[in-house]
Design a protein around this motif. Structure first.
Motif, PDB file in Angstrom:
ATOM      1  N   SER A   6       2.685   6.717 -38.295  1.00  0.00           N
ATOM      2  CA  SER A   6       2.064   7.944 -37.784  1.00  0.00           C
ATOM      3  C   SER A   6       0.669   8.134 -38.370  1.00  0.00           C
ATOM      4  O   SER A   6      -0.285   8.435 -37.646  1.00  0.00           O
ATOM      5  CB  SER A   6       2.932   9.155 -38.125  1.00  0.00           C
ATOM      6  OG  SER A   6       4.152   9.103 -37.436  1.00  0.00           O
ATOM      7  N   MET A   7       0.546   7.963 -39.676  1.00  0.00           N
ATOM      8  CA  MET A   7      -0.725   8.170 -40.358  1.00  0.00           C
ATOM      9  C   MET A   7      -1.805   7.225 -39.839  1.00  0.00           C
ATOM     10  O   MET A   7      -2.963   7.601 -39.706  1.00  0.00           O
ATOM     11  CB  MET A   7      -0.537   7.939 -41.860  1.00  0.00           C
ATOM     12  CG  MET A   7      -1.344   8.833 -42.716  1.00  0.00           C
ATOM     13  SD  MET A   7      -1.151   8.613 -44.491  1.00  0.00           S
ATOM     14  CE  MET A   7       0.425   7.910 -44.736  1.00  0.00           C
ATOM     15  N   ARG A   8      -1.428   6.012 -39.571  1.00  0.00           N
ATOM     16  CA  ARG A   8      -2.395   4.998 -39.127  1.00  0.00           C
ATOM     17  C   ARG A   8      -2.596   4.985 -37.615  1.00  0.00           C
ATOM     18  O   ARG A   8      -3.385   4.203 -37.109  1.00  0.00           O
ATOM     19  CB  ARG A   8      -1.935   3.623 -39.600  1.00  0.00           C
ATOM     20  CG  ARG A   8      -1.947   3.505 -41.105  1.00  0.00           C
ATOM     21  CD  ARG A   8      -1.423   2.173 -41.558  1.00  0.00           C
ATOM     22  NE  ARG A   8      -1.390   2.135 -43.017  1.00  0.00           N
ATOM     23  CZ  ARG A   8      -0.582   1.372 -43.711  1.00  0.00           C
ATOM     24  NH1 ARG A   8       0.258   0.566 -43.105  1.00  0.00           N
ATOM     25  NH2 ARG A   8      -0.603   1.404 -45.014  1.00  0.00           N
ATOM     26  N   GLY A   9      -1.851   5.816 -36.905  1.00  0.00           N
ATOM     27  CA  GLY A   9      -1.976   5.854 -35.459  1.00  0.00           C
ATOM     28  C   GLY A   9      -1.559   4.559 -34.794  1.00  0.00           C
ATOM     29  O   GLY A   9      -2.168   4.132 -33.817  1.00  0.00           O
ATOM     30  N   GLU A  10      -0.546   3.912 -35.333  1.00  0.00           N
ATOM     31  CA  GLU A  10      -0.117   2.608 -34.833  1.00  0.00           C
ATOM     32  C   GLU A  10       1.069   2.685 -33.883  1.00  0.00           C
ATOM     33  O   GLU A  10       1.733   1.680 -33.646  1.00  0.00           O
ATOM     34  CB  GLU A  10       0.188   1.680 -36.006  1.00  0.00           C
ATOM     35  CG  GLU A  10      -1.044   1.338 -36.801  1.00  0.00           C
ATOM     36  CD  GLU A  10      -0.779   0.446 -37.998  1.00  0.00           C
ATOM     37  OE1 GLU A  10      -1.760  -0.058 -38.558  1.00  0.00           O
ATOM     38  OE2 GLU A  10       0.383   0.262 -38.388  1.00  0.00           O
TER      39      GLU A  10
END
Length: 162
Positions: free
Chosen positions: A62-66
């Protein structure tokens, strides 16, 4: 600081669980081939460790937008509509993850109360369900932060600064 702590803790947890799966599989196969004896409960342990890998990595993804995205129509939308779309999507994901975290926490309580265990090793399931709930909640919180952060500040594949 929170971002670094989250990355470190989730990364270490997922990495340790993945390493444990690798070591367990190596020893189990080696024991089967060389000693005609596998590790009792290795399948159950692998299942539980996979739960740890997947859910510990969820806030990082989620944090890395992956996450998997469908962006074929993005070039046809105005920047304002794109910002609104991204905020709405992050809000929906956050709501889903927070709701899932809440449901899992309740299920963990029910499993703890009933003493639910795994079939072969008789390990309590509740700690794993609680862990899943915490990771879903963390992921939901990350998406709430992403919702209010202007998308222009994020380069392709860059994560959120918590």
């Amino acid at each position: 600081m929170i971002k670094k702590l989250l990355q470190t803790l989730c990364g270490l947890l997922a990495g340790a669980a993945l390493f444990a799966i690798m070591a367990l599989t190596f020893l189990d196969v080696g024991g089967r081939k060389l000693l005609d004896n596998s590790i009792p409960g290795s399948f159950e342990m692998t299942e539980l460790l996979m739960v740890v890998v997947i859910f510990a990595a969820l806030p990082l993804v989620s944090m890395r937008g992956e996450h998997v995205v469908f962006d074929s129509l993005d070039s046809y939308l105005s920047p304002r509509v794109l910002r609104l779309q991204k905020a709405l999507i992050n809000l929906l994901i956050a709501a889903a993850m927070l709701a899932l975290g809440w449901l899992m926490w309740r299920t963990g309580g029910q499993f703890l109360q009933s003493g639910e265990t795994t079939a072969q090793l008789k390990l309590l399931k509740a700690p794993f369900i609680y862990g899943m709930a915490v990771m879903c909640t963390l992921s939901g919180l990350v998406h709430l932060v992403l919702m209010v952060r202007p998308p222009a500040d994020l380069a392709e594949g860059e994560g959120v600064a918590l």
